[in-house]
Design an enzyme around this catalytic site. Structure first.
Site, short mmCIF file in Angstrom:
data_model
loop_
_atom_site.label_atom_id
_atom_site.label_comp_id
_atom_site.label_asym_id
_atom_site.label_seq_id
_atom_site.Cartn_x
_atom_site.Cartn_y
_atom_site.Cartn_z
N HIS A 168 0.56 -1.19 -0.06
CA HIS A 168 -0.08 -0.02 -0.15
C HIS A 168 0.86 1.18 0.13
CE1 HIS A 168 -2.34 -3.38 1.62
NE2 HIS A 168 -3.50 -2.52 1.26
N LYS A 180 -1.54 -8.14 -4.71
CA LYS A 180 -2.65 -6.97 -4.40
C LYS A 180 -1.73 -5.50 -4.35
CE LYS A 180 -5.44 -4.67 -1.22
NZ LYS A 180 -5.87 -4.32 0.00
N LYS A 212 -15.17 23.63 -19.90
CA LYS A 212 -15.90 23.66 -21.02
C LYS A 212 -15.14 24.38 -22.36
CE LYS A 212 -20.45 23.05 -19.03
NZ LYS A 212 -21.77 23.59 -18.75
#
Length: 526
Positions: free
Chosen positions: A142, A169, A313
């Site tokens: 992790h 993992k 935008k």
């Protein structure tokens, strides 16, 4: 059974049909074993495939008896994790006891155990080769700081594989949504079962798209906010919003690009519509900082279409290979489609959705047979960004006289010059009332959650308007709309604009007619 109707559409027999083998794992964190067992029942009812038992969350713990009880009474397969503080967990005791508890879980019949890469050598030594055939060992790593380079991730996976892991993992942290692309590359090319997560809101895509890229499992929580790692969605959202069971390698990816974006109702709308016709696509919120970099990074045909919202935008116009003439004139794009040749086409559906909703409200039950009810009206637009430009252009096209009010007067002036209108600073707006029956349209985020007490104009000034529109739709009734209604003024909500602009986007995304009644029904509760 599935019937292929065309290149993106499938009719499915039964909602239960599952297109992938990726598992949903519910993290179980509680003070007592009884509380854990209660949460496990909830996980089964919610649709989880297995539970991750976080032993480090227990306030008191007797390994032999507690693990035996959990395994015997769990309604779902079990994964035991005993996470130490040095790997982001709660266990602060000695390593020998911690690893011995995981060995006990393996011996008593756990389906999986999770051992950290930093501890796997010590764990393997303690086993003396007596590994259970039934129990799969997940070896995990992790990183709560960042997402390393592709080379570093590849080396990490190789080290985990070399440790004897049955399942690899790793979890990293997204500082940018581009980080997820490197993790997808590792996942899709992995020759062993792999769980690869990118933590944080910018990593959400990694958790939803596991089935597309071949991830072994994803984590889904029982309740909003009760997570074992940052950015975990709920099981309910995975299944009901993102149609997780239906995703596969050929699923096309759509999403809303914005910052912020977690408030958006678009995933709810489009995914429900996709499901209703069996369209093989998924639509997600995409928290993007740099749009040009986003389109460069996610350039495959799989990333098929995007809605665009604040503040991107205008910047997106330059990212497109072709822009619809109206969008080019407005200077803002709110819909991007990736064509089969990989080229990006941009258009603007904002102004159609908003102007249509405003016209309908002005006409009421007496539709005008000649021209637009906006013709000749004084139309005040708050905001000079992408949505402001769209509304100003649409109003002018309908014959209205346009006024632009913006926090910075210079931007208001620029847009007013383009549409042949007048410019104001936002501070001047409340004292601006040259005539009655004006139209007011807020295109900024003023009043949007969480700042719901904000409004762009004093209530006393609203009496000079015959209609007030607000593009904000979270909440549906903003302070601006509430005060307009109290002043006897007609109101049009952002939900109506949202639905209107979504019709065309859906049709461009899917090539299918928009399910207008379904859209209205979905949004009726908001």
């Amino acid at each position: 059974m599935e019937l292929v109707v065309d290149s993106g559409v499938r009719k499915m027999e039964g909602e239960a049909m599952r297109r992938n083998q990726t598992l949903i794992c519910a993290p179980i964190m509680a003070d007592t074993v009884d509380q854990m067992l209660n949460l496990m029942q909830k996980a089964k009812i919610s649709g989880a495939d297995l539970v991750e038992v976080r032993l480090d969350s227990l306030k008191s713990f007797n390994p032999q008896s507690d693990i035996d009880t959990i395994i015997k009474q769990s309604p779902l397969p079990t994964l035991f994790t005993y996470r130490p503080t040095w790997e982001g967990g709660q266990y602060a005791g000695d390593e020998v006891s911690r690893l011995d508890a995981l060995r006990v879980a393996m011996e008593l019949g756990a389906d999986y155990i999770d051992v950290e890469l930093k501890a796997i050598d010590e764990f393997n030594t303690a086993l003396h080769g007596n590994k259970s055939a039934k129990c799969k060992v997940i070896v995990s790593s992790h990183n709560y700081d960042n997402t390393p380079s592709s080379e570093e991730l590849g080396n990490l996976v190789a080290r985990i594989q070399a440790s004897g892991a049955d399942i690899v993992k790793f979890a990293t942290t997204a500082l940018d949504i581009m980080d997820v692309a490197r993790v997808f590359q590792i996942t899709v090319h992995s020759q062993v079962p792999i769980i690869a997560m990118v933590m944080g809101e910018k990593g959400l895509m990694s958790r939803i798209l596991c089935p597309k890229f071949g991830g072994y499992l994803t984590f889904g929580t029982l309740e909003v906010g009760k997570v074992s790692a940052p950015g975990q969605p709920t099981i309910k959202d995975l299944l009901n919003i993102y149609n997780f069971r239906q995703l596969g390698p050929d699923t096309r990816i759509f999403g809303i690009i914005g910052k912020p974006v977690s408030h958006s109702k678009s995933p709810l709308l489009y995914n429900e519509a996709f499901r209703s016709v069996g369209f093989n696509g998924v639509y997600m919120p995409l928290l993007v900082d740099d749009v040009a970099n986003f389109f460069r990074t996610y350039s495959s045909l799989d990333f098929a279409g995007f809605s665009c919202t604040i503040p991107h935008k205008e910047a997106i116009v330059d990212c497109c290979d072709e822009v619809d003439p109206t969008a080019k004139l407005i200077g803002a794009v709110n819909c991007v489609v990736r064509r089969p040749d990989g080229k990006l086409f941009g258009c603007n559906t904002d102004y159609v959705g908003a102007i249509s909703a405003i016209e309908e409200a002005l006409q009421g039950s007496q539709p005008s047979m000649s021209g637009s009810p906006l013709a000749g009206k004084l139309f005040v637009v708050i905001g000079a960004g992408g949505a402001g430009k769209a509304l100003a252009y649409g109003a002018k096209e309908k014959g209205a006289r346009v006024v632009i009010a913006n926090r910075t007067y210079e931007r208001a002036r620029e847009l007013a010059d383009v549409v042949g209108g007048q410019a104001l600073s936002l501070d001047e707006l409340s004292n601006f009332h040259p005539e009655n029956d004006m139209i007011l349209a807020n295109t900024t985020s003023i009043g949007m959650q969480p700042k719901v007490d904000d409004t762009p104009i004093f209530k006393e000034a609203l009496r000079y308007y015959s209609l007030v529109f607000d593009a904000v739709y979270t909440p549906k009734i903003t302070r601006l709309l509430r005060e307009a209604h109290e002043s006897g003024v007609k109101i049009v909500t952002g939900v109506e604009m949202f639905i209107g602009q979504a019709y065309e986007q859906y049709e461009r995304f899917t090539g299918l007619p928009a399910p207008k009644e379904l859209f209205k029904k979905i949004m009726a509760g908001y």
